[in-house]
Design an enzyme around this catalytic site. Structure first.
Site, PDB file in Angstrom:
ATOM      1  N   ASP A  59       4.720   1.158   1.636  1.00 60.07           N
ATOM      2  CA  ASP A  59       4.062   0.011   1.013  1.00 60.07           C
ATOM      3  C   ASP A  59       2.612  -0.095   1.470  1.00 60.07           C
ATOM      4  O   ASP A  59       2.342  -0.479   2.599  1.00 60.07           O
ATOM      5  CB  ASP A  59       4.829  -1.262   1.388  1.00 60.07           C
ATOM      6  CG  ASP A  59       4.281  -2.513   0.721  1.00 60.07           C
ATOM      7  OD1 ASP A  59       3.473  -2.379  -0.220  1.00 60.07           O
ATOM      8  OD2 ASP A  59       4.653  -3.621   1.155  1.00 60.07           O
ATOM      9  N   ASP A 112      -1.476  -1.084  -4.595  1.00 60.27           N
ATOM     10  CA  ASP A 112      -0.264  -1.450  -3.873  1.00 60.27           C
ATOM     11  C   ASP A 112       0.928  -0.636  -4.355  1.00 60.27           C
ATOM     12  O   ASP A 112       1.473  -0.892  -5.433  1.00 60.27           O
ATOM     13  CB  ASP A 112      -0.005  -2.956  -4.070  1.00 60.27           C
ATOM     14  CG  ASP A 112       1.219  -3.451  -3.325  1.00 60.27           C
ATOM     15  OD1 ASP A 112       1.833  -2.668  -2.577  1.00 60.27           O
ATOM     16  OD2 ASP A 112       1.556  -4.633  -3.490  1.00 60.27           O
TER      17      ASP A 112
END
Length: 371
Positions: free
Chosen positions: A43, A258
């Site tokens: 992430d 992201d």
């Protein structure tokens, strides 16, 4: 011009496969800790690495009441304690845009990613979670920057505030400082696992066109402190074209890149206009997402970054595995974000190469895949 990293895609040091999971709305990779191999979500939108611990408490996301561990839908639970010791008087307290949140003590371990072992990395063994998991992954590999880390002094998360926040070295920083790999992280995401890679210390073994380069932008806290928090970048413009609509948006706010967010989250007016350009047009389902017919024709989408257009692959514009049984509606790859949280997610990152240079350069690079 063509840039290529030579070598066998199955063997290069620092490179591993990324696997699409949970109806292809997330990506996971294998991570080694204390002799255990667990799947985790890489992430770039968060900086804290955590694994769920055996014996954790699962909380209902709506009422906060304790429910069975199965309700949180984690993969295998981590057995044991911190391999390299617990950090006294420090806890993780993190919340995500999804509304999920976690707490747990902090400690140290050697963490192995793609064959690269990052020594004595700080992470958390989560003992309290409100989570909606995939039944496969056991935690998150936080690949963001130091400014976003969320450790707090003390052992009671109810006492946590900005006053006792402690930033620490996240995995990309420790990797660089310990010299186990160059300070570069890169993705070549694809729903096809055989051509989906993550690389630590270099770039994946795929052919690309020419790269465009853009600096990471610093953010400013309410207190006035400036730091690198997200992989936040300037977006020059976006253009979308279909048989019915041809439009361009300029004067756009910054977007953060992201890997942990499934779809792109754009300013609402831009998201609405792009979804209207599907044939047939998409329909808004809530404040964030649109649905489209699973066999709709998406518009072409070009996002101009650093003066160069990066085209989103048409297959990323619709999420085919999200349709309900008996329904012909799927999730659109384009949604609406909140001011300050506009996101270039997996819709953008799939079928390109995205390079995160966390050296003193602090820049991102993107190129179209040619393989």
């Amino acid at each position: 011009m063509m840039d290529e990293l030579d070598g066998d895609p199955n063997e290069p040091e620092g490179v591993d496969k990324l696997r699409a999971e949970l109806h292809q709305v997330e990506y996971i990779m294998e991570v080694g800790i204390a002799g255990e191999k667990l799947y985790m979500i890489p992430d770039t939108g968060s900086s804290d690495t955590w694994i769920v611990s055996e014996g954790f408490k699962c909380l209902d996301p709506y009422y906060g009441q304790e429910v069975t561990q199965e309700e949180c839908s984690f993969g295998p639970l981590f057995k044991g304690d911190f391999p390299d010791g617990r950090i006294d008087n420090q806890n993780l307290n993190i919340s995500y845009l999804s509304g999920e949140y976690l707490n747990g003590p902090m400690g140290l371990a050697n963490i192995t990613v793609a064959g690269v072992t990052v020594p004595k990395q700080q992470f958390s063994l989560v003992n309290l979670a409100s989570w909606q998991g995939d039944t496969v992954s056991s935690g998150i590999l936080g690949l963001g920057l130091r400014g976003l880390t969320a450790a707090f002094t003390g052992n009671d998360p109810r006492n946590d505030s900005s006053e006792n926040l402690v930033n620490y070295s996240p995995i990309v920083e420790t990797m660089s400082a310990s010299k186990v790999a160059d300070p570069i992280l890169s993705f070549a995401m694809s729903r096809n696992e055989n051509r989906s890679f993550i690389a630590f210390g270099g770039v994946p073994p795929v052919k690309t066109g020419e790269y465009t380069t853009v600096p990471i932008q610093k953010g400013t806290l309410v207190s006035g402190r400036q730091d690198y928090f997200y992989y936040d970048i300037a977006v020059d413009s976006m253009s979308w074209n279909s048989s019915t609509i041809s439009q361009t948006a300029t004067n756009l706010p910054n977007h953060l890149v992201d890997s942990g967010t499934t779809i792109n989250l754009f300013p609402r007016n831009v998201a609405a206009a792009i979804n209207a350009a599907y044939v047939p047009a998409g329909q808004q389902e809530d404040s964030m997402v649109w649905s489209v017919e699973c066999n709709a024709v998406p518009p072409t989408l070009d996002i101009v970054i650093g003066g160069k257009a990066i085209r989103t692959h048409p297959s990323s514009m619709i999420l085919p595995e999200t349709h309900a049984e008996g329904s012909n509606r799927c999730l659109s790859g384009i949604g609406a974000g909140q001011p300050g949280s506009y996101i270039l997610g997996d819709t953008f990152m799939q079928e390109i190469v995205a390079v995160f240079d966390v050296s003193d350069k602090k820049e991102l690079k993107f190129a179209q895949r040619l393989d």
